[in-house]
Design a protein around this motif. Structure first.
Motif, PDB file in Angstrom:
ATOM      1  N   ASP A  93      41.935  51.494  14.381  1.00 20.45           N
ATOM      2  CA  ASP A  93      43.641  51.940  14.644  1.00 20.45           C
ATOM      3  C   ASP A  93      44.405  52.432  13.430  1.00 20.45           C
ATOM      4  N   ARG A  94      44.062  52.054  12.282  1.00 20.18           N
ATOM      5  CA  ARG A  94      44.883  52.468  11.022  1.00 20.18           C
ATOM      6  C   ARG A  94      44.092  53.543  10.276  1.00 20.18           C
ATOM      7  N   LEU A  95      42.821  54.048  10.771  1.00 24.51           N
ATOM      8  CA  LEU A  95      42.060  54.912  10.226  1.00 24.51           C
ATOM      9  C   LEU A  95      42.901  56.420   9.724  1.00 24.51           C
ATOM     10  N   GLY A  96      43.418  57.071  10.794  1.00 22.75           N
ATOM     11  CA  GLY A  96      44.068  58.165  10.655  1.00 22.75           C
ATOM     12  C   GLY A  96      45.236  58.031   9.362  1.00 22.75           C
ATOM     13  N   GLY A  97      45.972  56.934   9.458  1.00 31.51           N
ATOM     14  CA  GLY A  97      47.019  56.764   8.615  1.00 31.51           C
ATOM     15  C   GLY A  97      46.550  56.693   7.205  1.00 31.51           C
ATOM     16  N   TRP A  98      45.147  55.930   6.947  1.00 31.46           N
ATOM     17  CA  TRP A  98      44.801  55.782   5.657  1.00 31.46           C
ATOM     18  C   TRP A  98      44.160  57.046   5.185  1.00 31.46           C
ATOM     19  N   ILE A  99      43.473  57.945   6.141  1.00 36.20           N
ATOM     20  CA  ILE A  99      43.069  59.223   5.682  1.00 36.20           C
ATOM     21  C   ILE A  99      44.186  60.229   5.251  1.00 36.20           C
ATOM     22  N   GLU A 100      45.280  60.200   5.752  1.00 37.09           N
ATOM     23  CA  GLU A 100      46.251  61.184   5.650  1.00 37.09           C
ATOM     24  C   GLU A 100      46.798  60.786   4.259  1.00 37.09           C
ATOM     25  N   ALA A 101      46.889  59.437   3.979  1.00 36.37           N
ATOM     26  CA  ALA A 101      47.702  59.003   2.683  1.00 36.37           C
ATOM     27  C   ALA A 101      46.593  59.288   1.595  1.00 36.37           C
ATOM     28  N   VAL A 125      31.157  55.367  17.694  1.00 35.82           N
ATOM     29  CA  VAL A 125      30.858  56.468  16.806  1.00 35.82           C
ATOM     30  C   VAL A 125      32.159  57.343  16.949  1.00 35.82           C
ATOM     31  N   GLN A 126      32.680  57.669  18.082  1.00 38.91           N
ATOM     32  CA  GLN A 126      33.661  58.373  18.244  1.00 38.91           C
ATOM     33  C   GLN A 126      35.083  57.848  17.700  1.00 38.91           C
ATOM     34  N   ALA A 127      35.144  56.422  17.816  1.00 44.11           N
ATOM     35  CA  ALA A 127      36.305  55.576  17.421  1.00 44.11           C
ATOM     36  C   ALA A 127      36.325  55.925  15.636  1.00 44.11           C
ATOM     37  N   MET A 128      35.087  56.003  15.034  1.00 48.98           N
ATOM     38  CA  MET A 128      34.910  56.146  13.566  1.00 48.98           C
ATOM     39  C   MET A 128      35.300  57.616  13.180  1.00 48.98           C
ATOM     40  N   THR A 129      35.452  58.434  14.277  1.00 47.98           N
ATOM     41  CA  THR A 129      35.638  59.888  13.683  1.00 47.98           C
ATOM     42  C   THR A 129      37.232  60.281  13.755  1.00 47.98           C
ATOM     43  N   TYR A 130      37.659  60.978  12.867  1.00 51.30           N
ATOM     44  CA  TYR A 130      38.933  61.544  12.804  1.00 51.30           C
ATOM     45  C   TYR A 130      38.930  62.817  12.230  1.00 51.30           C
ATOM     46  N   GLN A 353      31.229  46.516  29.983  1.00 51.12           N
ATOM     47  CA  GLN A 353      32.556  46.626  29.953  1.00 51.12           C
ATOM     48  C   GLN A 353      32.674  48.108  29.185  1.00 51.12           C
ATOM     49  N   VAL A 354      31.904  48.193  27.870  1.00 50.48           N
ATOM     50  CA  VAL A 354      32.435  49.330  26.908  1.00 50.48           C
ATOM     51  C   VAL A 354      31.915  50.631  27.251  1.00 50.48           C
ATOM     52  N   GLU A 355      30.958  50.497  28.569  1.00 55.11           N
ATOM     53  CA  GLU A 355      30.510  51.870  28.902  1.00 55.11           C
ATOM     54  C   GLU A 355      31.664  52.583  29.495  1.00 55.11           C
ATOM     55  N   VAL A 356      32.832  52.142  29.808  1.00 54.72           N
ATOM     56  CA  VAL A 356      34.012  53.012  30.477  1.00 54.72           C
ATOM     57  C   VAL A 356      35.248  52.573  29.614  1.00 54.72           C
ATOM     58  N   ALA A 357      34.970  51.867  28.549  1.00 58.77           N
ATOM     59  CA  ALA A 357      36.273  51.588  27.566  1.00 58.77           C
ATOM     60  C   ALA A 357      36.654  53.032  26.897  1.00 58.77           C
ATOM     61  N   VAL A 358      37.885  52.907  26.538  1.00 61.69           N
ATOM     62  CA  VAL A 358      38.342  54.144  25.833  1.00 61.69           C
ATOM     63  C   VAL A 358      39.039  53.842  24.288  1.00 61.69           C
ATOM     64  N   PRO A 359      38.025  54.336  23.485  1.00 63.11           N
ATOM     65  CA  PRO A 359      38.511  54.069  21.945  1.00 63.11           C
ATOM     66  C   PRO A 359      40.262  54.371  21.937  1.00 63.11           C
ATOM     67  N   MET A 360      40.949  53.155  21.245  1.00 60.09           N
ATOM     68  CA  MET A 360      42.056  53.114  20.842  1.00 60.09           C
ATOM     69  C   MET A 360      42.508  54.636  20.125  1.00 60.09           C
ATOM     70  N   PRO A 361      43.498  55.313  20.169  1.00 57.46           N
ATOM     71  CA  PRO A 361      43.515  56.390  19.242  1.00 57.46           C
ATOM     72  C   PRO A 361      43.746  56.012  18.044  1.00 57.46           C
ATOM     73  N   ASN A 362      43.054  56.722  17.100  1.00 54.98           N
ATOM     74  CA  ASN A 362      43.139  56.336  15.677  1.00 54.98           C
ATOM     75  C   ASN A 362      44.065  57.303  14.854  1.00 54.98           C
ATOM     76  N   VAL A 363      45.065  57.872  15.530  1.00 52.74           N
ATOM     77  CA  VAL A 363      45.738  59.020  14.749  1.00 52.74           C
ATOM     78  C   VAL A 363      46.978  58.085  14.326  1.00 52.74           C
ATOM     79  N   PRO A 364      47.775  58.768  13.259  1.00 50.78           N
ATOM     80  CA  PRO A 364      48.804  58.311  12.611  1.00 50.78           C
ATOM     81  C   PRO A 364      50.022  58.121  13.784  1.00 50.78           C
ATOM     82  N   GLU A 365      49.767  59.041  14.572  1.00 51.24           N
ATOM     83  CA  GLU A 365      50.926  59.118  15.707  1.00 51.24           C
ATOM     84  C   GLU A 365      50.981  57.968  16.592  1.00 51.24           C
ATOM     85  N   MET A 366      50.032  57.270  16.599  1.00 50.79           N
ATOM     86  CA  MET A 366      49.960  56.113  17.534  1.00 50.79           C
ATOM     87  C   MET A 366      50.981  55.111  17.099  1.00 50.79           C
TER      88      MET A 366
END
Length: 408
Positions: A93-101, A125-130, A353-366
């Motif tokens: 969840d903090r990935l995007g903010g750290w990348i933009e910093a 893997v999608q969750a690790m992608t920004y 459960q994870v088969e239908v779970a949605v990765p929480m947005p990792n963008v700073p806007e979150m």
């Protein structure tokens, strides 16, 4: 002069392998920060010890457990200045903010190949992608699921219709007993309904969509469970939910693996995927998933070695230790074929459960979403505002805050 000759002779002998080099001269130290405690910490340290044993004399991984509440700020304050670790483990969840910093997390696409990517559950893997670039290897994931008291609920409901039927039979408000209990005022927990109806907080370009028709339908569904069906307690806190379940006054709880440690001994409980929604054409409830990734820090002077450590920690052998001894749900997909792991009911349920779970947005806007969304939920549930009015207000606030963020 005699001492100098002895020193030269010793160096020559070392060079020809006739004398051993000391560990301090040969080993490269890789520092890993994490926030695990108890059995999670013990399991991680066991895997690290296995790596150190296999690479003795070459690499030594040193771990440091950082208190979770201070972890994110510590990364932000130390890593860009080159004062932090070579690797750290944290949710996406903090990935995007750290990348933009900047100067915090190293992109790893250069190190990835198809075989390594196939090691993991795709959504992790999608969750690790920004913005199209991969910045970490997924280690473990967490999401909410359906936890039920087997004495009260012999068979877990698979649909929302079955859920209401079962919950109504168990509910007796006079005695404080409810069929279902969960933190529905918490936007994180409500996301399972929101995503189930096809809603969300952003569109494809990360513009806010809090007041979408789908999100409004998810609110209507929640209010039906509260007001018409009467199966939920009013203002359920985490403490109340735990108390109700442990006292046999809640048959079903929506929660994650963190809740399992709070269940009283002697209660025979089961875990199952959240039900599908009859009101959404049979689509499943889709909770948010948080993924703990292993990140190589941008200032690290040993990036290749650090990535090698990350690869080792995500192997099937390591995942088995994290699963069975650390009681975590590994992102490694191969480990679930293991005989011991596959027969573990907890690991099996969260894997389903994870088969239908949605990765929480990792963008700073979150970060702009939480406060307005929480205010909207509170206003709706306290009947201080109609659902559409509350969501419109939240949408306006988030849109304003996102616009301000993008101007910086």
């Amino acid at each position: 002069m005699k001492n100098l000759r002895l020193l030269i002779a010793a160096v020559c002998l070392c060079a020809f392998g006739l004398l051993p080099l000391t560990a301090s001269a040969a080993e490269t130290e890789i520092v890993l920060w994490h926030s695990y405690r108890a059995e999670e910490k013990t399991a991680l340290e066991k895997v690290v010890a296995d790596y150190n044993k296999a690479n003795a004399g070459k690499v030594k991984v040193t771990t440091l457990a950082v208190p979770y509440d201070a972890f994110a700020d510590k990364i932000t304050a130390t890593v860009p200045r080159g004062k932090g670790p070579d690797l750290f483990i944290f949710a996406q969840d903090r990935l995007g903010g750290w990348i933009e910093a900047g100067n915090t997390i190293e992109p790893i696409d250069f190190y990835l190949d198809d075989a390594l990517k196939k090691r993991f559950i795709p959504s992790t893997v999608q969750a690790m992608t920004y913005r199209g670039t991969t910045y970490g290897l997924p280690l473990n994931y967490k999401s909410i699921a359906l936890v039920y008291n087997k004495k009260l609920v012999p068979t877990p409901p698979k649909t929302s219709g079955e859920l209401v039927t079962v919950a109504k039979k168990l509910t007796d408000k006079k005695s404080g007993r409810f069929g279902l209990a969960y933190s529905y005022a918490d936007f994180y927990f409500h996301a399972a309904l929101m995503n189930g109806f096809g809603g969300g907080v952003f569109d494809a370009k990360f513009n806010p969509t809090l007041n979408s028709p789908e999100n409004l339908k998810s609110i209507d569904q929640l209010l039906k469970w509260i007001d018409k069906d009467g199966i939920l307690p009013a203002e359920p806190s985490s403490a109340l939910i735990t108390s109700l379940f442990n006292d046999g006054k809640a048959g079903i709880v929506f929660s994650g693996p963190w809740f399992l440690g709070e269940i009283a001994k002697g209660i025979d409980y089961g875990i199952a995927p959240l039900p599908t929604l009859d009101e959404a054409g049979g689509k499943p409830m889709r909770p948010w998933m948080t993924v703990e990734g292993i990140y190589v820090t941008a200032p690290s002077k040993n990036k290749e070695l650090a990535f090698d450590v990350a690869k080792f920690l995500t192997t099937t052998a390591a995942a088995k230790v994290l699963a069975l001894e650390g009681r975590q749900s590994p992102a490694n997909s191969e480990v679930y074929n293991d005989a011991e792991v596959s027969k573990d009911p907890q690991l099996k349920a969260f894997r389903e459960q994870v088969e239908v779970a949605v990765p929480m947005p990792n963008v700073p806007e979150m970060t702009m979403v939480w406060s307005p969304a929480t205010s909207a939920m509170n206003a709706i549930l306290k009947k201080a505002s109609k659902p559409k009015e509350a969501l419109d207000k939240a949408q306006q606030q988030v849109a304003k805050d996102v616009a301000g963020l993008r101007k910086k």
